[in-house]
Write a protein that holds these residues in place. Structure first.
Motif, mmCIF file in Angstrom:
data_model
loop_
_atom_site.group_PDB
_atom_site.id
_atom_site.type_symbol
_atom_site.label_atom_id
_atom_site.label_comp_id
_atom_site.label_asym_id
_atom_site.label_seq_id
_atom_site.Cartn_x
_atom_site.Cartn_y
_atom_site.Cartn_z
ATOM 1 N N GLU A 67 60.547 18.985 21.665
ATOM 2 C CA GLU A 67 60.658 20.347 22.193
ATOM 3 C C GLU A 67 59.284 20.945 22.475
ATOM 4 N N ARG A 69 56.587 19.248 23.120
ATOM 5 C CA ARG A 69 56.016 18.522 24.250
ATOM 6 C C ARG A 69 56.490 19.138 25.570
ATOM 7 N N ALA A 70 57.763 19.548 25.614
ATOM 8 C CA ALA A 70 58.292 20.185 26.822
ATOM 9 C C ALA A 70 57.614 21.528 27.068
ATOM 10 N N ALA A 73 54.096 20.918 28.373
ATOM 11 C CA ALA A 73 54.091 20.444 29.766
ATOM 12 C C ALA A 73 54.087 21.587 30.766
ATOM 13 N N ARG A 74 54.424 22.796 30.303
ATOM 14 C CA ARG A 74 54.450 23.946 31.206
ATOM 15 C C ARG A 74 53.058 24.557 31.405
#
Length: 952
Positions: A67, A69-70, A73-74
């Motif tokens: 979570e 990592r997501a 990534a933004r």
């Protein structure tokens, strides 16, 4: 047999030490049949059930990492040329792996016990030497929080030591970094200091100013010769502080050689990632004559009891806040882990390597400038190091748009000017990409090779550095990876950190810093962002900080949180500023009295003084609780001017005070606000909430309760939670909706380590966080019960229980045996333990906090050591051990002593193997007991002079 199909909550069992059978045994010893019944007795009825934390399940380590990592990534990783005190850099891989990612370094505590801290002390001595050499100053401290707060410290430092006593104004050059000026204004206002910002080159009369602040090179790039200006300032008894770029100082004359009284700045570009603003080690250097007024910590060279060199924290700068409201600063922390990275960056590269990096950066900047001029733009600086401000041939907005389209960030100056900086990560390709951004459509780009051959350096001839630096052996030996790896290992082996044993420090909460929590801090998605990057590029950080703010509100019962303060001391300060601004908004700006119990942390009165408040001390009763009658009398006496109460809960004495709601009500009834110091939140999360039982504001130590590691004495994060009425007065920043009131250089302070706390809370969930608090209380009471027949427990609550820590009273032992609390602390080293907190908050005592992460086996190992030590003390009392020559007075014992001639009346075995379990795994202290007095009388705070080892 049931099979567990979900991984949820697995982390709770990883984080909490005792197993279920252990918990039952511990509860039985303490006298309770369940954790709930223990909590019912420990926590006062008046605040029980005030927690608003939902009993949510935690995520597994893999789920939480996925979570996060997501979220990461933004964030968009643009090429940063913004500068303004923050630069991309390379963290050398052996430093990344062997220091930043090594628990031997990041789980260590502040080196108050020097015998088990020689490794990190040596690294800090290297840092101090690096700073002294590069700045040309005589003495440097072991780091501060960031460049802007270091500037604020420099301002108040100048106020204290300036001979221009009538002056109340401080002049700051308009060429300083904007964030520095903002923090200066915040710090100056409560102290009645006027900050005047202007062009120093137009300043003729310095008599109105006690100090002047210059930036070298200037924020927008210019390198100016300030020698004549400094002479004029000194003629008016005005001190001069210079914010200097360390990399530039490898090529430019250091400020100490042209008259500066203070030099400070950031060591970030020496191997520390941008991290959206921090943590980064600031530095602070001055003249030897001013050493006793210098803020922060100072490492000095002393000797041990064998006469051999040994390092220690020196002078009163070890903890300035022990002076309470008379302190010169409330800074009681540093950025040790980051300072150590910077020092090892210098060790690895050496003086020639640093100069080579600086020369390459400058050469590329000079070539870039020549090409920009060729493209029709005008570089404003005649002389510069790595930063330019450019008058653009077309609107700056068009340049920025072209840059963003190319994945590049430039510094926004105004409609017709753009700023940019180069750094050690830049190559020819970056220069050509910048030319392409600035080139008009159809314009031919400059020829890099031709300009490289034709253009010259742009450093001023008269300011080129002539003096040598970093000639010490340590900066000229470890340049291969093999040598550096072994050096770092050798230093780590000298120290005790959490990777070796429990660190039972009361008030400091040394708990597990889980590997899954630590992993994200080295992700480039978090590490490579400039703090002043456009908001749309930091969407991941926005999500992270918003979620973390909500998490902390839920944990504390407050309505809003600011993550900006980058230390607990800064959190305290921000909290009092919010209270101060709230009173002013209601036309009650005259409220300036701050009530502080006599048992409070020393930072509390120091902070109140910095916030422009008048400290009134309230008494404690015989049980260590706030004397409510005295508090009420003083609140009523100062009713018209009462601003705040600062109180720690559970108390500094390690007890849940029954009268906390009544205390808060007394303050509110008399017009004040309640600041609850959150240092001891580890006993409250999920059980009771300060924002619901009377607190208006609390700071939280994320480096304590919420798992950010101490790093040898920093980094830390000290966010504040507030009730809704104080939310408009949270710290502001130029990059936030509220512009004023910045307390740190970056809008989110030490942003890159916030993922640690996010991971901890996400994995624990509400269920796990409550369990952690319960176990912290159980572990503390288990230790208190096991040791109470050997050492009196000084303070307990109504039901004979402590909170998450207990104070053991050793004072009677000094009378019967001559053994002091220091002797016990040093003897614990022979058992492989860091000592508990010594003589705080009561002289002659040990304050023990086991935390929830320690297993029953480790708790028992500590208790066994303390009981064995009590037996040795009893042997002294009975005359079985010599009163002066015994294992406690001589502790700690080194391997060298063991191998030498043995003259003590007790055996070698008793000295070094006082318990059989130590034979299997023994920590050997590298030095004997350190002589503090010698170190202060013969103060040396840098690596030995080059001549010492040349002569040798």
């Amino acid at each position: 047999m049931s099979i567990r199909l979900s991984t949820e909550n697995e982390f709770i069992d990883r984080h909490i030490g005792p197993r279920e059978a252990d918990i039952r045994a511990m509860l039985e010893l303490v006298g309770y049949d369940s954790l709930d019944s223990l909590m019912d007795s420990a926590i006062p009825a008046s605040i029980k059930g005030s927690s608003v934390l939902e009993p949510s399940a935690g995520q597994s380590e893999a789920q939480a990492l996925a979570e996060l990592r997501a979220i990461a990534a933004r964030n968009q990783q643009f090429r940063s040329h913004i500068g303004q005190g923050y630069y991309p850099c390379h963290t050398p891989a052996p430093i990344l792996r062997n220091l930043l990612e090594n628990p031997a370094w990041y789980t260590a505590y502040t080196p108050y016990q020097p015998e088990i801290s020689q490794g990190r002390l040596e690294a800090l001595l290297n840092f101090q030497t690096l700073i002294s050499d590069l700045t040309g100053m005589q003495i440097a401290n072991a780091s501060l929080l960031d460049e802007a707060t270091a500037a604020a410290e420099a301002m108040t430092f100048c106020k204290r030591v300036s001979k221009n006593k009538g002056a109340q104004a401080f002049f700051a050059s308009e060429r300083c970094h904007p964030q520095t000026l903002d923090v200066l204004r915040t710090r100056a206002q409560p102290l009645g200091i006027e900050v005047v910002v202007g062009d120093e080159t137009a300043l003729d009369d310095f008599s109105a100013y006690f100090g002047v602040l210059l930036q070298y090179p200037a924020s927008t790039g210019a390198v100016l010769d300030q020698r004549a200006l400094i002479e004029r300032a000194h003629a008016s008894n005005t001190l001069v502080a210079v914010a200097a770029d360390l990399l530039a100082l490898t090529l430019l004359t250091p400020p100490g050689e042209f008259g500066a009284d203070v030099v400070f700045g950031s060591a970030q570009r020496f191997g520390v990632p941008l991290g959206f603003g921090g943590p980064h080690a600031a530095y602070f250097a001055t003249r030897d004559a001013f050493k006793r007024d210098m803020p922060g910590r100072l490492v000095g060279i002393s000797i041990d009891r064998f006469g051999k060199p040994a390092l220690r924290l020196a002078m009163q700068t070890r903890e300035q806040h022990i002076r309470r409201e008379k302190a010169t600063s409330n800074i009681c922390t540093a950025q040790v882990l980051l300072a150590n990275i910077a020092s090892m960056y210098a060790v690895y590269h050496g003086p020639q390597g640093l100069k080579d990096i600086a020369r390459r950066v400058h050469r590329l900047t000079a070539i870039l400038a020549a090409g920009l001029n060729q493209l029709g733009h005008r570089v404003e600086q005649e002389h510069f190091f790595d930063t330019l401000s450019i008058v653009t041939a077309r609107p700056a907005a068009e340049i920025h748009a072209a840059a963003r389209a190319a994945g590049i960030n430039l510094r926004e100056l105004d409609a017709g000017r753009v700023g940019l900086s180069l750094d050690e990560t830049c190559e020819q390709a970056e220069v050509e990409a910048l030319w392409a951004v600035f080139a008009a459509e159809g314009q031919t780009l400059p020829d890099f090779a031709a300009l490289a051959a034709a253009s010259s350096d742009r450093l001023p001839e008269g300011l080129l550095r002539q003096s040598a630096f970093l000639r010490h052996e340590v900066f000229n030996r470890y340049h291969s990876e093999t040598e550096l790896m072994r050096y770092l290992r050798r230093l780590a082996d000298k120290d005790l950190a959490l990777d070796r044993s429990m660190i039972p420090l009361g008030s400091c909460t040394m708990k597990l810093n889980a590997a899954s929590e630590m992993i994200p801090i080295t992700w480039p998605e978090f590490g490579n962002l400039h703090p002043f990057a456009p908001a749309e590029q930091a969407e991941g950080y926005r999500l992270l900080t918003e979620e973390l703010e909500r998490m902390l509100c839920a944990a504390t019962g407050y309505d809003a949180v600011s993550l900006q303060p980058n230390a607990g001391s800064q959190g305290e300060y921000a909290g009092l500023l919010a209270i101060r601004a709230y009173h002013a908004s209601r036309g009650e700006g005259h409220r300036d009295v701050c009530l502080i119990p006599s048992s409070a942390h020393g930072t509390n009165p120091a902070t109140a003084s910095m916030a422009g408040m008048r400290v009134v001390v309230t008494a404690c009763d015989a049980r260590g609780n706030v004397d409510i009658a005295d508090l009420r009398a003083k609140a009523e006496e100062h009713r018209e001017r009462l601003a705040a109460l600062m109180i720690t809960y559970p108390s500094t004495h390690g007890v849940f005070e029954e009268g906390i709601r009544e205390i808060c009500q007394i303050i509110h009834d008399n017009g004040g606000q309640v600041y609850i110091d959150g240092a001891n939140m580890n006993a409250m999360v999920g059980l009771c909430a300060p924002g619901k039982f009377g607190g208006d504001v609390s700071h939280l130590n994320l480096h304590k309760t919420f798992c950010i590691p101490h790093g040898g004495g920093g980094p830390g994060v000290g966010p504040i939670g507030v009730k809704a009425h104080l939310a408009p007065f949270l710290p502001g920043h130029d990059r936030l909706a509220r512009k004023e009131g910045a307390v740190s250089a970056a809008p989110f302070g030490s942003a890159s380590i916030l993922p640690i706390t996010w991971m901890y809370i996400r994995m624990m969930g509400g269920i796990g966080l409550k369990r952690a608090s319960q176990m912290a209380i159980l572990n503390a009471n288990y230790i208190a019960r096991r040791l109470e027949e050997h050492y009196p427990v000084l303070y307990t609550g109504e039901n004979g229980l402590v909170a998450h820590e207990c104070i053991l009273d050793l004072r009677p032992l000094k009378e019967t045996s001559g053994i002091t609390v220091d002797d016990v602390a040093k003897r614990l080293i022979d058992f492989g333990f860091h000592a508990p907190t010594m003589s705080f908050p009561v002289a002659g005592t040990l304050m023990v906090e086991p935390t929830e992460s320690e297993s029953k086996e480790e708790l028992d190992r500590f208790c066994d050591a303390m009981i064995r030590i009590r037996e040795e003390i009893r042997a002294v009392e009975l005359g079985e051990l010599d009163r002066d020559d015994n294992p406690l007075k001589n502790a700690p014992h080194t391997a060298a002593e063991l191998a030498g001639e043995w003259t003590h009346p007790y055996s070698r075995e008793q000295a070094v193997y006082p318990l059989p379990s130590l034979v299997e795994g023994k920590y050997w202290p590298p030095v004997g007991r350190v002589d503090n007095v010698y170190g202060d009388r013969n103060l040396a705070c840098a690596c030995p002079p080059v001549a010492d080892y040349q002569d040798a």
